[in-house]
Design a protein around this motif. Structure first.
Motif, short mmCIF file in Angstrom:
data_model
loop_
_atom_site.label_atom_id
_atom_site.label_comp_id
_atom_site.label_asym_id
_atom_site.label_seq_id
_atom_site.Cartn_x
_atom_site.Cartn_y
_atom_site.Cartn_z
N ASN A 1 81.59 48.63 56.30
CA ASN A 1 81.39 49.20 54.97
C ASN A 1 79.98 49.79 54.73
O ASN A 1 79.86 50.90 54.22
CB ASN A 1 81.71 48.17 53.88
N LEU B 1 86.25 45.01 58.51
CA LEU B 1 86.14 46.08 57.52
C LEU B 1 84.83 45.93 56.73
O LEU B 1 84.12 46.91 56.48
CB LEU B 1 87.34 46.05 56.58
N ASP C 1 89.12 46.56 62.68
CA ASP C 1 90.37 45.90 63.04
C ASP C 1 91.22 45.70 61.79
O ASP C 1 90.78 45.01 60.86
CB ASP C 1 90.03 44.55 63.71
N PHE D 1 89.86 41.35 58.09
CA PHE D 1 89.16 41.92 56.93
C PHE D 1 87.64 41.90 57.10
O PHE D 1 86.95 42.79 56.62
CB PHE D 1 89.56 41.17 55.65
N VAL E 1 88.90 52.79 51.65
CA VAL E 1 89.54 51.97 52.70
C VAL E 1 90.03 50.66 52.09
O VAL E 1 91.13 50.20 52.38
CB VAL E 1 88.57 51.68 53.87
N ASN E 2 89.21 50.08 51.22
CA ASN E 2 89.61 48.83 50.57
C ASN E 2 90.89 48.99 49.74
O ASN E 2 91.74 48.11 49.71
CB ASN E 2 88.48 48.31 49.66
N ALA F 1 84.15 53.55 51.78
CA ALA F 1 84.41 52.10 51.93
C ALA F 1 85.34 51.61 50.83
O ALA F 1 86.23 50.78 51.08
CB ALA F 1 83.08 51.35 51.89
N TRP G 1 93.77 49.26 52.10
CA TRP G 1 94.01 47.92 52.66
C TRP G 1 94.94 47.15 51.71
O TRP G 1 95.96 46.62 52.12
CB TRP G 1 92.66 47.20 52.84
#
Lengths: 163, 181
Positions: A89, A85, A78, A82, B65-66, B62, B69
């Motif tokens: 991970n 996420l 979503d 956060f 993506v961070n 990962a 973000w």
């Protein structure tokens, strides 16, 4: 009949079920861990979608065995949450080393008419992370958005064959 | 044993900051050159210690993506430089650069040139002058100096990463205006 299996991995059950319903119209089987939907293109070709929610994930799920069989992976989180996420991970890290099938990471948004960045940046090819991993924005319950994700998977598979 | 002595010597002579988990082949290669009389700058030219391979520094999905973000939430991406290890810093720079180029092509089409991003960056000569660095200009690459002079290289990469991120945000603004038009 040839069957392609796709894993839809999400941070919660609702998102995976929404996505499967966008493609398959209904959920055929549902248990504590997995939701299952079937899409038959014709009598020769079918897609099986397995929704796996990480909030209910049994820690003993053998990802290394499952992951070899899948045609592709769609991993949702979503965008406005956060912690979702952070939930996905570990699975992303695990897959990045072991999986050669296409991986699509989808940031689920509430309204695809107003995504966080203009659609032109991700709608056709997604944002490339590696040869088999792309990122894009999508809306799990919107059939048009789900179709775009399936088209992207097909393109990535074709690219693999061509490459 | 010889590896330890060799690494200790290089560390002492300030030309090599031994990184963790280096490729064994690379160590062998370095010993070969060292035993054959290569020293200091000659070793640098052979790139046996100072260059990370691009694939070697690739970030995990990962982490990518961070980064996105932060980027799409208008947060300072450059601050991530402080939280990454050496490989991560190079990976961050590579990933942002590739994505910025992709965004640039989508936004500007054939008119896109990487110069429109690089021209906003401090030139190597000016940066070296500012830092009081007397090394040759081609050493001043984040990917080379990051091992021999990590503080200076990180500072340079941080500045560049912020500029790349700003350029990407500019492309996003331009594209959004096109969509609204």
């Amino acid at each position: 009949m040839k069957i392609g299996e796709i894993a839809v991995i999400t941070h919660n059950t609702q998102t995976s079920e929404d996505f499967i319903k966008s493609i398959c119209k209904k959920i055929d089987v549902k248990n504590g861990i997995v939701s299952f939907g079937r899409f038959d293109a014709n009598d020769q070709l079918g897609l099986h979608l397995y929704g796996i929610s990480l909030d209910k994930e049994d820690k003993n799920v053998s990802w290394d065995l499952i992951s070899r069989k899948m045609l592709a992976y769609i991993i949702f989180f979503d965008w406005e949450n956060f912690s979702s996420l952070e939930t996905i991970n570990p699975i992303l890290d695990k897959f990045s080393n072991n999986v050669t099938a296409p991986i699509i990471i989808v940031a689920n948004v509430k309204d695809m008419d107003q995504p966080p960045i203009p659609k032109s940046f991700f709608i056709n090819k997604g944002i490339a992370f590696s040869a088999n991993c792309r990122f894009l924005f999508g809306q799990a319950e919107q059939p048009e958005s789900a179709r775009k994700i399936m088209v992207l998977i097909t393109n990535m598979l074709l690219e693999k064959v061509a490459g | 044993m010889i590896y330890v002595i060799h690494a200790a010597f290089l560390h002492k002579s300030k030309i090599f900051d031994p990184p963790i988990n280096r490729d064994f082949q690379l160590v062998r290669k370095s010993i070969f050159y060292f035993l054959n009389g290569y020293r200091g700058e000659q070793l640098l030219k052979k790139k046996v210690f100072f260059m990370y391979d691009k694939n070697e520094c690739s970030l995990r999905p990962a982490e990518k993506v961070n980064i996105l973000w932060k980027l799409f939430k208008d947060e300072k991406v450059g601050d991530l430089v402080d939280s990454f290890d050496t490989r991560g810093v190079i990976g961050l720079q590579n990933f942002l650069w590739e994505t910025a180029a992709e965004f640039g092509v989508i936004c500007r089409g054939k008119n896109f040139s990487s110069n429109e991003i690089t021209r906003k960056m401090t030139s190597t000569s000016k940066y070296q002058e500012k830092q009081g660095c007397t090394e040759r200009a081609y050493y001043c690459k984040g990917t080379q100096c990051i091992l021999s002079n990590p503080e200076c290289a990180r500072k340079k990469i941080k500045e560049q990463v912020n500029i790349i991120a700003e350029s990407m945000q500019e492309y996003i603004r331009i594209e959004r205006n096109k969509e609204n038009f």
